[in-house]
Every structure is written in structure tokens, then in C-alpha cells.
Design a protein around this motif. Structure first.
Motif, PDB file in Angstrom:
ATOM      1  N   THR A  52      15.084 -11.320  -4.377  1.00  0.00           N
ATOM      2  CA  THR A  52      13.580 -12.019  -4.323  1.00  0.00           C
ATOM      3  C   THR A  52      13.955 -12.720  -2.916  1.00  0.00           C
ATOM      4  OG1 THR A  52      13.802 -12.504  -6.685  1.00  0.00           O
ATOM      5  CG2 THR A  52      12.347 -14.053  -5.277  1.00  0.00           C
ATOM      6  N   GLU A  53      14.865 -13.304  -2.294  1.00  0.00           N
ATOM      7  CA  GLU A  53      15.001 -14.026  -1.390  1.00  0.00           C
ATOM      8  C   GLU A  53      15.027 -13.059  -0.030  1.00  0.00           C
ATOM      9  OE1 GLU A  53      17.216 -18.146  -1.726  1.00  0.00           O
ATOM     10  OE2 GLU A  53      18.335 -16.539  -2.295  1.00  0.00           O
ATOM     11  N   ALA A  54      15.636 -11.821  -0.313  1.00  0.00           N
ATOM     12  CA  ALA A  54      15.880 -10.730   0.817  1.00  0.00           C
ATOM     13  C   ALA A  54      14.457 -10.212   1.062  1.00  0.00           C
ATOM     14  CB  ALA A  54      16.696  -9.723   0.339  1.00  0.00           C
ATOM     15  N   GLN A  55      13.403 -10.076   0.106  1.00  0.00           N
ATOM     16  CA  GLN A  55      12.157  -9.254   0.357  1.00  0.00           C
ATOM     17  C   GLN A  55      11.394  -9.751   1.538  1.00  0.00           C
ATOM     18  OE1 GLN A  55      11.877  -6.526  -1.667  1.00  0.00           O
ATOM     19  NE2 GLN A  55      10.333  -6.163   0.344  1.00  0.00           N
ATOM     20  N   PRO A  56      11.558 -11.240   1.679  1.00  0.00           N
ATOM     21  CA  PRO A  56      10.667 -11.369   3.106  1.00  0.00           C
ATOM     22  C   PRO A  56      11.050 -10.964   4.279  1.00  0.00           C
ATOM     23  CG  PRO A  56      10.660 -13.206   1.569  1.00  0.00           C
ATOM     24  CD  PRO A  56      11.657 -12.122   0.973  1.00  0.00           C
ATOM     25  N   ILE A  57      12.580 -10.961   4.290  1.00  0.00           N
ATOM     26  CA  ILE A  57      12.981 -10.460   5.605  1.00  0.00           C
ATOM     27  C   ILE A  57      13.164  -9.186   5.709  1.00  0.00           C
ATOM     28  CG2 ILE A  57      15.577 -10.490   6.901  1.00  0.00           C
ATOM     29  CD1 ILE A  57      16.185 -12.999   4.893  1.00  0.00           C
ATOM     30  N   MET A  58      13.099  -8.516   4.559  1.00  0.00           N
ATOM     31  CA  MET A  58      13.107  -6.751   4.714  1.00  0.00           C
ATOM     32  C   MET A  58      11.670  -6.448   5.167  1.00  0.00           C
ATOM     33  SD  MET A  58      15.052  -6.188   1.097  1.00  0.00           S
ATOM     34  CE  MET A  58      14.910  -4.464   0.895  1.00  0.00           C
ATOM     35  N   ASP A  59      10.650  -7.259   4.696  1.00  0.00           N
ATOM     36  CA  ASP A  59       9.271  -6.947   4.917  1.00  0.00           C
ATOM     37  C   ASP A  59       9.038  -7.357   6.579  1.00  0.00           C
ATOM     38  OD1 ASP A  59       8.499  -6.375   2.258  1.00  0.00           O
ATOM     39  OD2 ASP A  59       7.758  -8.307   1.838  1.00  0.00           O
ATOM     40  N   THR A  60       9.644  -8.354   6.912  1.00  0.00           N
ATOM     41  CA  THR A  60       9.611  -8.681   8.375  1.00  0.00           C
ATOM     42  C   THR A  60      10.140  -7.461   9.229  1.00  0.00           C
ATOM     43  OG1 THR A  60       9.752 -11.267   8.193  1.00  0.00           O
ATOM     44  CG2 THR A  60      10.420 -10.129  10.261  1.00  0.00           C
ATOM     45  N   VAL A  61      11.265  -7.046   8.926  1.00  0.00           N
ATOM     46  CA  VAL A  61      11.903  -6.012   9.731  1.00  0.00           C
ATOM     47  C   VAL A  61      10.950  -4.734   9.550  1.00  0.00           C
ATOM     48  CG1 VAL A  61      13.787  -4.130   9.700  1.00  0.00           C
ATOM     49  CG2 VAL A  61      14.097  -6.682   9.313  1.00  0.00           C
ATOM     50  N   GLN A  62      10.494  -4.511   8.352  1.00  0.00           N
ATOM     51  CA  GLN A  62       9.506  -3.303   8.365  1.00  0.00           C
ATOM     52  C   GLN A  62       8.184  -3.318   9.046  1.00  0.00           C
ATOM     53  OE1 GLN A  62      10.419  -0.529   6.604  1.00  0.00           O
ATOM     54  NE2 GLN A  62       8.289   0.723   6.755  1.00  0.00           N
ATOM     55  N   GLY A  63       7.797  -4.790   9.186  1.00  0.00           N
ATOM     56  CA  GLY A  63       6.679  -5.014   9.941  1.00  0.00           C
ATOM     57  C   GLY A  63       6.709  -4.700  11.262  1.00  0.00           C
ATOM     58  N   ILE A  64       8.011  -5.289  11.963  1.00  0.00           N
ATOM     59  CA  ILE A  64       8.308  -4.792  13.333  1.00  0.00           C
ATOM     60  C   ILE A  64       7.982  -3.449  13.690  1.00  0.00           C
ATOM     61  CG2 ILE A  64      10.089  -4.925  15.117  1.00  0.00           C
ATOM     62  CD1 ILE A  64      10.962  -7.567  13.685  1.00  0.00           C
ATOM     63  N   MET A  65       8.753  -2.423  12.856  1.00  0.00           N
ATOM     64  CA  MET A  65       8.920  -1.231  13.170  1.00  0.00           C
ATOM     65  C   MET A  65       7.566  -0.637  13.021  1.00  0.00           C
ATOM     66  SD  MET A  65      12.548   0.061  11.397  1.00  0.00           S
ATOM     67  CE  MET A  65      12.136  -0.567   9.926  1.00  0.00           C
ATOM     68  N   GLU A  66       6.813  -1.042  12.021  1.00  0.00           N
ATOM     69  CA  GLU A  66       5.366  -0.444  11.980  1.00  0.00           C
ATOM     70  C   GLU A  66       4.497  -0.885  12.935  1.00  0.00           C
ATOM     71  OE1 GLU A  66       4.022  -1.754   8.142  1.00  0.00           O
ATOM     72  OE2 GLU A  66       5.357  -0.218   6.834  1.00  0.00           O
ATOM     73  N   LYS A  67       4.458  -2.108  13.621  1.00  0.00           N
ATOM     74  CA  LYS A  67       3.799  -2.689  14.656  1.00  0.00           C
ATOM     75  C   LYS A  67       4.044  -1.706  15.930  1.00  0.00           C
ATOM     76  CE  LYS A  67       3.391  -6.835  15.050  1.00  0.00           C
ATOM     77  NZ  LYS A  67       3.808  -8.432  15.219  1.00  0.00           N
ATOM     78  N   LEU A  69       5.222   1.331  15.768  1.00  0.00           N
ATOM     79  CA  LEU A  69       4.878   2.732  15.611  1.00  0.00           C
ATOM     80  C   LEU A  69       3.209   2.627  15.884  1.00  0.00           C
ATOM     81  CD1 LEU A  69       5.679   5.410  14.706  1.00  0.00           C
ATOM     82  CD2 LEU A  69       5.328   4.783  12.450  1.00  0.00           C
ATOM     83  N   ASP A  70       2.598   1.802  15.436  1.00  0.00           N
ATOM     84  CA  ASP A  70       1.097   1.642  15.614  1.00  0.00           C
ATOM     85  C   ASP A  70       0.863   1.689  17.178  1.00  0.00           C
ATOM     86  OD1 ASP A  70      -1.651   1.438  14.427  1.00  0.00           O
ATOM     87  OD2 ASP A  70      -1.444  -0.427  15.397  1.00  0.00           O
ATOM     88  N   VAL A  71       1.409   0.996  17.934  1.00  0.00           N
ATOM     89  CA  VAL A  71       1.299   0.798  19.442  1.00  0.00           C
ATOM     90  C   VAL A  71       2.030   1.974  20.190  1.00  0.00           C
ATOM     91  CG1 VAL A  71       1.518  -0.555  21.540  1.00  0.00           C
ATOM     92  CG2 VAL A  71       1.265  -1.866  19.250  1.00  0.00           C
ATOM     93  N   CYS A  72       3.207   2.334  19.762  1.00  0.00           N
ATOM     94  CA  CYS A  72       3.716   3.398  20.749  1.00  0.00           C
ATOM     95  C   CYS A  72       3.659   4.961  20.245  1.00  0.00           C
ATOM     96  CB  CYS A  72       5.268   3.059  21.004  1.00  0.00           C
ATOM     97  SG  CYS A  72       5.358   1.354  21.650  1.00  0.00           S
ATOM     98  N   GLY A  73       3.151   4.929  18.765  1.00  0.00           N
ATOM     99  CA  GLY A  73       3.274   6.291  18.466  1.00  0.00           C
ATOM    100  C   GLY A  73       2.187   7.023  18.596  1.00  0.00           C
TER     101      GLY A  73
END
Length: 216
Positions: A52-67, A69-73
Motif C-alpha cells: 500500500t505504501e509502495a504503490q505511490p512510489i511505483m506509480d511515480t517511477v512508472q510515470g517518469i518513464m511514460e512521460k 516515452l511520450d516525449v521522446c518516443g
């Protein structure tokens, strides 16, 4: 000619404070090498927290990569998110990680003294807001110490493995210290010193200095 970077990692980096959890494999004072026989050395610390406490951090990491990918992909259609993550779950390692928990890996590259350049200092480590004086401390932060970690999520891209994020270790706050006192581990310190079952002493630390606001 040096290849042009597809993005600047610092433009997407985010500071993170990992909530309190149980320390694992803390190497905070003297950096240790663990990549085969190379000279690469790191300070590092894992921490075990609830899903439960880990999920926001995992979401942040995933969000960095998706951002990224959206810009550079758009310019590099081969870019994709890789499989490497700075955490492990019970499914990844059922013998070491209990169900319902996530273990985050944080690390920081360390360099030996070279000419006029001093060696990378130990990781700032605090008890009750006061910094441990690693120049005199004769103990380490053992497994099951209750800690928080301040780190920076830094993205990277390797064409062969894809986009990833490392958690760069910045500082550790110790809320309950299990001292590890080195015994006969010798050169096998990194592999054995903080193994489950290693002798520890639950105690208060002897701090010096002041809090550097990593956890504000």
C-alpha cells in the motif's frame, strides 16, 4: 562523435522519501563492490515496506518513464520501457520478501580518492535528526532497523534494455537502530554482514551534527 542524448535525466528526476520500513543490506559507511570483479563500488540500502505504501512510489517511477516515452518516443520509435525496476515483490523473491510487501533498492555510485579528489563520503545517516559521525562509528545499520530513505528517481535509457529508473540514495533516517558490529566477515562483508540472522544489538545511536533537511 558522441551520440546525442535523447533526453536529459535531470529534467525528469524526482525526489522521493520512502516511508518507514525495515532496512535490508545497508552499506552506508564504506562503499562495497558487487558487480563481479570490476572496480565499481556503491553505497546502497534496501528497504521493505507494505504494498500500500509502495504503490505511490511505483506509480511515480512508472510515470517518469511514460512521460519520457511520450516525449521522446516520437523521435525514436524503438524506445520502450524496460523490464528492470528498482524494487522486488513477493512474486519476484518469495523466500525473502513476504506477501504484501515490496523491497526497494537504492544505491549511489562511489569513487575512491584520486589525486586532489577525495573519496565519496559516507551516506548521511540520522538518528533523532542528528547525523551519525561515520568517522568514529564502529557499527552499521543492521537488518530490521526501522528506517526512511531519501532518494532521487533518476531515469536512464539503454537501447538494448529500454527505459529504466534507478533510485539514487541520498540519506537515511533511522527510527529504530539494530546495530551491526562487524565480526569475522572480512572481505565477504557485503555478502554476509547484513544477512538475515546476523548478530545485531538493538540500541540508540550516538549522533553528532545536525539534520540536513533531506526528510522535510
Amino acid at each position: 562523435m558522441k551520440a546525442k542524448r535523447l533526453f536529459e535525466p535531470k529534467d525528469y528526476a524526482e525526489n522521493i522519501v520512502i516511508p518507514q520500513g525495515k532496512a535490508r543490506w545497508a552499506v552506508l559507511k564504506d562503499a562495497k563492490g558487487y558487480q563481479g570483479d570490476t572496480e565499481v563500488e556503491h553505497h546502497s540500502c534496501d528497504v521493505l515496506i507494505s504494498e500500500t505504501e509502495a504503490q505511490p512510489i511505483m506509480d511515480t517511477v512508472q510515470g517518469i518513464m511514460e512521460k519520457i516515452l511520450d516525449v521522446c518516443g516520437k523521435d525514436n520509435r524503438r524506445m520502450q520501457i524496460g523490464n528492470n525496476r528498482p524494487w522486488r515483490t513477493h512474486d519476484d523473491d518469495p523466500e525473502r520478501i513476504p506477501a504484501g510487501f515490496v523491497q526497494f533498492k537504492t544505491k549511489k555510485r562511489a569513487f575512491r580518492a584520486n589525486g586532489n579528489k577525495p573519496a565519496t563520503p559516507p551516506i548521511p545517516t540520522y538518528v533523532d535528526g542528528q547525523k551519525i559521525d561515520w568517522s568514529t562509528a564502529e557499527y552499521g545499520v543492521g537488518n530490521d532497523s526501522v528506517i526512511q530513505i531519501a532518494c532521487t528517481a533518476n531515469p536512464y535509457y539503454i537501447p538494448a534494455s529500454g527505459l529504466g529508473v534507478t533510485l539514487q540514495l541520498k540519506a537515511v533516517k533511522v527510527l529504530e537502530l539494530n546495530k551491526y558490529v562487524a565480526g569475522e566477515s572480512g572481505d565477504k562483508f557485503y555478502e554476509n554482514a547484513f544477512a538475515d540472522g546476523a548478530a545485531t544489538q538493538k540500541t540508540e545511536a550516538g549522533p553528532t551534527g545536525s539534520d540536513d533537511n533531506y526528510f522535510d
